[in-house]
Design an enzyme around this catalytic site. Structure first.
Site, PDB file in Angstrom:
ATOM      1  N   GLY A 321       0.835  -1.192   0.000  1.00  0.00           N
ATOM      2  CA  GLY A 321       0.000   0.000   0.000  1.00  0.00           C
ATOM      3  C   GLY A 321       0.871   1.243   0.000  1.00  0.00           C
ATOM      4  O   GLY A 321       1.971   1.239  -0.552  1.00  0.00           O
ATOM      5  N   GLU A 322       0.381   2.313   0.617  1.00  0.00           N
ATOM      6  CA  GLU A 322       1.105   3.585   0.726  1.00  0.00           C
ATOM      7  C   GLU A 322       1.269   4.299  -0.615  1.00  0.00           C
ATOM      8  O   GLU A 322       1.834   5.392  -0.661  1.00  0.00           O
ATOM      9  CB  GLU A 322       2.508   3.405   1.335  1.00  0.00           C
ATOM     10  N   GLY A 323       0.861   3.677  -1.720  1.00  0.00           N
ATOM     11  CA  GLY A 323       1.123   4.254  -3.030  1.00  0.00           C
ATOM     12  C   GLY A 323       2.466   3.847  -3.591  1.00  0.00           C
ATOM     13  O   GLY A 323       2.938   4.419  -4.587  1.00  0.00           O
TER      14      GLY A 323
END
Length: 355
Positions: A321-323
């Site tokens: 996640g987190e980009g």
């Protein structure tokens, strides 16, 4: 407004420019497709990537307090947001490396982040944006996660954040997220929208073992039945209000505004794609602005991509996640634009083309 005739003409011009570079046709693979898509988004044969941004939306989920769907405590959401603000997470590393501006949005974290953020500033604005709706959502095992009014308000906040970024001259943006329990919301959204069973949508999230995974599946199947989610398959606002998160709602609005600004949208992984499912229901043309960064290692993401008929740039097994996947893909998009702009043509280089 660009017409279909104009689009066809522009596409032909872009394809001619791509094919006339000093290379065999198609030899740059997906980079050629990206160059074409970015040119169509920007309505020019000379596209460019300007000031790319990554925005992380963070929010907590009421169900995470039960421990039924997540092996990590809810407090990890705030702890990781502070890690972002201190520059210590993977997304910070990749954004620094590739010169991507990072902003972190408190959409609904169950912690007061403002005192920790006041000393952290970046040029043209804060790295931290306080857009907190509430201190997390409700527990959707007992009732809806939020009201429909709150879902709509969160969408509008997401739109406003992207509008501000676009006004700074950015034309390429990716979205990340942080929220313990948000793979569960994403799984329920995916199941409701696609019709795929909950069990096929649910993955391990933040490292659930086999027993924890089965508990997670059983819990989310119970939620699906309790809220009759199959009846909300084409009602994105009600679905978002019932089982969504504030970070997913704001990301949905962010997608919609990015498309309205004709930005190149870089789609990250499982949760980011679930938010896109909702945005697509609200604006069916949004996919033309999207470049899908990677196929996540999170169970269910590949099926979600198949539902959207989307192909991805990277297959790295990421599920952080987190980009992070989007941040890694942006340099490839830049390379696609650069070859279109800077690579010599057969004519300019004096190289013979095929007969």
């Amino acid at each position: 407004m660009i017409t279909n005739t104009t689009t066809a003409s522009l596409q032909a011009d872009l394809q001619h420019k791509i094919n006339n570079k000093t290379k065999p046709p198609g030899s740059l693979g997906l980079l050629e497709d990206i160059a074409l898509q970015v040119g169509l988004i920007q309505e020019t044969t000379s596209p460019m990537i300007a000031q790319p941004y990554m925005v992380i939306f963070a929010g907590d989920h009421g169900i995470a307090k039960t421990g039924l769907v997540n092996p990590y405590p809810q407090a990890v959401t705030a702890q990781m947001v502070l890690n972002f603000l201190n520059g210590g997470a993977a997304i910070n590393v990749f954004c620094r490396q590739h010169h991507i501006t990072l902003q972190v949005v408190d959409a609904g974290v169950n912690f007061d982040l403002i005192p920790a953020s006041t000393q952290l500033r970046v040029k043209d604005g804060d790295i931290f944006i306080n857009a907190k709706m509430e201190y997390g959502t409700g527990n959707y095992l007992e009732g809806p996660a939020m009201s429909e009014a709150a879902a709509l308000a969160a969408i509008e906040k997401g739109k406003a954040i992207v509008k501000t970024i676009a006004d700074r001259g950015t034309n390429c943006i990716g979205f990340g997220e942080m929220g313990i329990g948000n793979t569960s919301s994403a799984s329920l959204i995916m199941s409701a929208v696609t019709g795929i069973s909950v069990a096929e949508c649910v993955g391990r999230g933040t490292g659930a073992n086999n027993e924890q995974l089965q508990t997670k599946i059983n819990t989310l199947e119970q939620v699906y039945v309790f809220h009759r989610l199959q009846q909300l398959s084409d009602q994105p606002i009600r679905l978002l209000a019932t089982v969504g998160g504030f970070e997913i709602a704001m990301m949905t609005g962010a997608y919609l505004q990015a498309a309205a600004q004709k930005m190149v949208i870089v789609v990250d992984g499982f949760i980011a794609t679930a938010a896109l499912l909702l945005a697509k229901q609200l604006n069916p043309s949004i996919l033309s602005y999207c470049i899908f960064a990677h196929t996540s290692g999170e169970h269910g993401h590949e099926k979600m991509l198949q539902h959207l008929q989307a192909s991805t740039l990277l297959h790295l097994g990421l599920r952080l996640g987190e980009g992070t996947g989007a941040a890694l893909a942006i340099p490839l998009i830049q390379s696609a634009v650069n070859f279109l702009q800077e690579m010599a043509s057969f004519e300019s280089a004096g190289v013979s083309n095929k007969e």
